[in-house]
Design a protein around this motif. Structure first.
Motif, PDB file in Angstrom:
ATOM      1  N   VAL A  37       0.841  -1.196   0.000  1.00  0.00           N
ATOM      2  CA  VAL A  37       0.000   0.000   0.000  1.00  0.00           C
ATOM      3  C   VAL A  37       0.882   1.255   0.000  1.00  0.00           C
ATOM      4  O   VAL A  37       1.862   1.329   0.756  1.00  0.00           O
ATOM      5  N   ASP A  38       0.523   2.196  -0.835  1.00  0.00           N
ATOM      6  CA  ASP A  38       1.243   3.472  -0.895  1.00  0.00           C
ATOM      7  C   ASP A  38       1.305   4.109   0.506  1.00  0.00           C
ATOM      8  O   ASP A  38       0.286   4.194   1.202  1.00  0.00           O
ATOM      9  N   ILE A  39       2.487   4.562   0.857  1.00  0.00           N
ATOM     10  CA  ILE A  39       2.730   5.128   2.195  1.00  0.00           C
ATOM     11  C   ILE A  39       1.780   6.283   2.526  1.00  0.00           C
ATOM     12  O   ILE A  39       1.484   6.541   3.686  1.00  0.00           O
ATOM     13  N   PHE A  41      -1.244   6.326   2.484  1.00  0.00           N
ATOM     14  CA  PHE A  41      -2.446   5.846   3.188  1.00  0.00           C
ATOM     15  C   PHE A  41      -2.160   5.373   4.612  1.00  0.00           C
ATOM     16  O   PHE A  41      -3.071   4.953   5.314  1.00  0.00           O
ATOM     17  N   LYS A  42      -0.893   5.439   5.038  1.00  0.00           N
ATOM     18  CA  LYS A  42      -0.563   5.043   6.410  1.00  0.00           C
ATOM     19  C   LYS A  42      -1.278   5.979   7.386  1.00  0.00           C
ATOM     20  O   LYS A  42      -1.159   7.210   7.272  1.00  0.00           O
ATOM     21  N   GLY A  43      -2.039   5.411   8.294  1.00  0.00           N
ATOM     22  CA  GLY A  43      -2.755   6.222   9.288  1.00  0.00           C
ATOM     23  C   GLY A  43      -4.016   6.886   8.748  1.00  0.00           C
ATOM     24  O   GLY A  43      -4.698   7.607   9.469  1.00  0.00           O
ATOM     25  N   LYS A  44      -4.335   6.669   7.480  1.00  0.00           N
ATOM     26  CA  LYS A  44      -5.561   7.265   6.910  1.00  0.00           C
ATOM     27  C   LYS A  44      -6.729   6.280   7.099  1.00  0.00           C
ATOM     28  O   LYS A  44      -6.526   5.089   7.361  1.00  0.00           O
ATOM     29  N   ILE A  47      -7.680   2.298   5.066  1.00  0.00           N
ATOM     30  CA  ILE A  47      -7.328   0.919   5.407  1.00  0.00           C
ATOM     31  C   ILE A  47      -8.357   0.321   6.373  1.00  0.00           C
ATOM     32  O   ILE A  47      -8.822  -0.814   6.192  1.00  0.00           O
ATOM     33  N   LEU A  58       0.506  -6.473   5.773  1.00  0.00           N
ATOM     34  CA  LEU A  58       0.408  -5.254   4.966  1.00  0.00           C
ATOM     35  C   LEU A  58       1.735  -4.486   5.039  1.00  0.00           C
ATOM     36  O   LEU A  58       2.236  -4.205   6.120  1.00  0.00           O
ATOM     37  N   TYR A  60       3.809  -1.059   3.749  1.00  0.00           N
ATOM     38  CA  TYR A  60       3.690   0.249   3.101  1.00  0.00           C
ATOM     39  C   TYR A  60       4.857   0.453   2.141  1.00  0.00           C
ATOM     40  O   TYR A  60       5.992   0.097   2.462  1.00  0.00           O
ATOM     41  N   ASP A  62       7.208   2.967   0.360  1.00  0.00           N
ATOM     42  CA  ASP A  62       7.693   4.345   0.415  1.00  0.00           C
ATOM     43  C   ASP A  62       7.950   4.826  -1.013  1.00  0.00           C
ATOM     44  O   ASP A  62       8.636   4.152  -1.767  1.00  0.00           O
ATOM     45  N   SER A  98       3.644   1.450  -6.195  1.00  0.00           N
ATOM     46  CA  SER A  98       3.105   0.363  -5.357  1.00  0.00           C
ATOM     47  C   SER A  98       2.554  -0.770  -6.218  1.00  0.00           C
ATOM     48  O   SER A  98       2.693  -1.955  -5.878  1.00  0.00           O
TER      49      SER A  98
END
Ligand code: NAD
Ligand code: ZN
Length: 358
Positions: A37-39, A41-44, A47, A58, A60, A62, A98
Motif C-alpha cells: 500500500v502506498d505510504i 495511506f498510512k494512518g488514513k 485501510i 500489509l 507500506y 515508500d 506500489s
C-alpha cells in the motif's frame, strides 16, 4: 505473440468496497493475502474502511524513491522468512510504484531467484501469485500494462519484468481514490498517458489495436487537461482513470518515442521520478513534437502548473555524458521516432543541449 489484457475489473465510485469480499472468496484454510500500500495511506481512514483480512501482512511502499530490484528482493525475503507457505493473493494499492512492487513480488514468489533475473522481455517461466491492483492515481497505466518497472542500481538500469505473467488478474478502478492526489502530482502522472500515446502515434512502428487505444486515451486526456471543468472534478478523475487503463493496454503493442528515453536519463542519473521527468522533457520538445508541445503548454497554463527549472544547472561534463549514455541506449523507441540513423539526428551535442535547457 499473443497479446493478453487484464481479464477483469470492477469500475466506479466506491467499487473499492468490494475488495474485502473479493479477497475473502479467495482465502481457504491457511490461505492468506499480502498487501502493498502506498505510504500516503498510512494512518488514513481507507485501510480501516476496507476491512481487509490479514492486515498483519500489509507493507507500506515508500515512494520517495521509485522501486528498486533490491526493494523487491527485500519484500520477498521477508515474506518467505515469515511463513513457510506462499500467499494466495497479492494486492497492490497505490500509484505506479506500489502497483509495480506488488506485480514484481507476485512474480518472484513463484519464479524464485532475484528481481534482476527477470528484467527484460519474457524471462518469467511461471504465472505469479493471483494479483489484484487498486490504482489510487491515474496515468502510468501500470494497472493494465504487462510490465513492472524497477531501478537496478548496480547495473544503472531501469527496466521491468515484461511478461504476460506480469498482468494483474483483477483490478478495482475506483475514481474516488484519486481525490486526495496533490494537483501537481495529478498533472505529472496524468500526462504520462498523453505522452506515451503521442509518442507511439508519431512513431513508425504501429499497431491498429494500440492506435485505437491510444487515440481514445488521448481524447479523454484532452478533455481532462483542456476542457472547461477542473482537471480534478469527479467526472475528470473518472475519465483519467479510463484513459490510464487504455494507455497501459496500448503499451503492449506500441513503442514510445523521444521523450521517454530522455526522461529515463533524468531518472537514472539524477533520480527524478518518471512522470515529472517526462513533463520536463516534453517542455523542450518543440523541435520534435511541435503540435503536441504547443498543446502541452496549453495544458500547463490552463491548469496553473509551473514546472521546476534549472534542474541541470551546474552539472559536470561527466554527468552530462552519463545523461547522454542513459538516453541513447533506448534504441527501440528512438528508432521508432527517428529511424535507424537516430544517432545522427539526436547527436551527443543535441542531447546534451536539450538536457542543458532543463
Ligand atoms: P507513485 O506511485 O510514485 O506515486 C506518486 C506520489 O503520489 C507519491 O508521493 C504517492 O504517495 C502519491 N499518491 C498516490 N496516490 C495518492 C492518493 N490517492 N492521494 C495522495 N497521494 C497519492 O506515482 P506514479 O506516477 O503513479 O508511478 C510512477 C512509477 O510508475 C515509476 O516507478 C514508473 O517507473 C512506474 N511506471 C510503471 C509503468 C508500468 O507499466 N508498470 C508505466 C509507467 C511508469
Ligand atoms: Zn511513461
Amino acid at each position: 505473440m499473443v497479446t493478453k489484457n487484464v481479464p477483469g475489473y470492477y469500475f466506479g465510485s466506491d467499487s473499492t468496497a468490494r475488495l474485502s469480499d473479493i479477497i475473502k472468496e479467495r482465502l481457504k484454510n491457511d490461505d492468506f493475502a499480502i498487501f502493498f500500500v502506498d505510504i500516503f495511506f498510512k494512518g488514513k481512514d481507507l485501510i480501516n474502511k476496507l476491512n481487509l483480512p490479514n492486515v498483519e501482512h500489509l507493507f507500506y511502499v515508500d515512494t520517495v524513491n521509485e522501486p528498486t530490484t533490491d526493494l523487491v528482493d527485500e519484500f520477498v525475503s521477508i515474506i518467505r522468512e515469515d511463513k513457510n507457505i506462499l500467499p494466495s493473493t497479492v494486492v497492490g494499492i497505490g500509484g505506479g510504484s506500489s502497483l509495480d512492487v506488488a506485480k514484481a513480488v507476485s512474480n518472484l514468489l513463484t519464479n524464485g531467484g532475484k528481481a534482476e533475473d527477470y528484467q527484460g522481455w519474457d524471462m518469467l517461466k511461471k504465472t505469479g501469485i493471483y494479483k489484484i491492483g487498486v490504482p489510487t492515481i491515474s496515468g502510468t497505466g501500470a494497472e493494465s500494462s504487462r510490465t513492472c518497472v524497477m531501478m537496478n542500481k548496480k547495473k544503472k538500469l531501469k527496466l521491468g519484468m515484461n511478461s504476460k505473467f506480469t498482468l494483474f488478474d483483477c483490478l478495482i478502478l475506483d475514481p474516488d481514490l484519486t481525490k486526495t492526489v496533490p494537483r501537481e502530482q495529478y498533472f505529472y502522472t496524468g500526462l504520462d498517458t498523453y505522452i506515451h500515446c503521442i509518442e507511439s502515434l508519431n512513431g513508425s512502428f504501429r499497431h491498429p489495436m494500440a492506435d485505437s487505444y491510444s487515440n481514445e486515451a488521448l481524447r479523454l486526456s484532452r478533455g481532462v487537461f483542456a476542457g472547461s471543468d477542473d482537471m480534478m472534478s469527479d467526472l475528470n478523475r473518472e475519465k483519467l482513470m479510463v484513459a490510464s487503463y487504455f494507455g497501459g493496454t496500448a503499451i503492449a503493442n506500441s513503442f514510445v518515442g523521444i521523450v521517454h528515453p530522455l526522461s529515463a536519463g533524468l531518472s537514472v542519473v539524477l533520480g527524478l521520478h518518471h512522470c515529472i521527468a517526462n513533463c520536463l522533457v516534453m517542455n523542450k520538445m518543440e523541435e520534435y513534437y511541435p503540435q503536441e508541445h504547443q498543446e502541452f503548454q496549453n495544458f500547463l497554463l490552463k491548469n496553473n502548473i509551473v514546472l521546476p527549472q534549472g534542474i541541470t544547472n551546474g552539472l559536470s561534463d561527466e554527468l552530462f555524458n552519463d545523461l547522454y549514455d542513459s538516453t541513447i541506449i533506448h534504441e527501440k523507441p528512438l528508432t521508432n521516432a527517428l529511424g535507424k540513423d537516430f544517432k545522427k539526428i539526436l547527436s551527443k551535442e543535441k542531447v546534451i543541449e536539450i538536457f542543458k535547457q532543463i
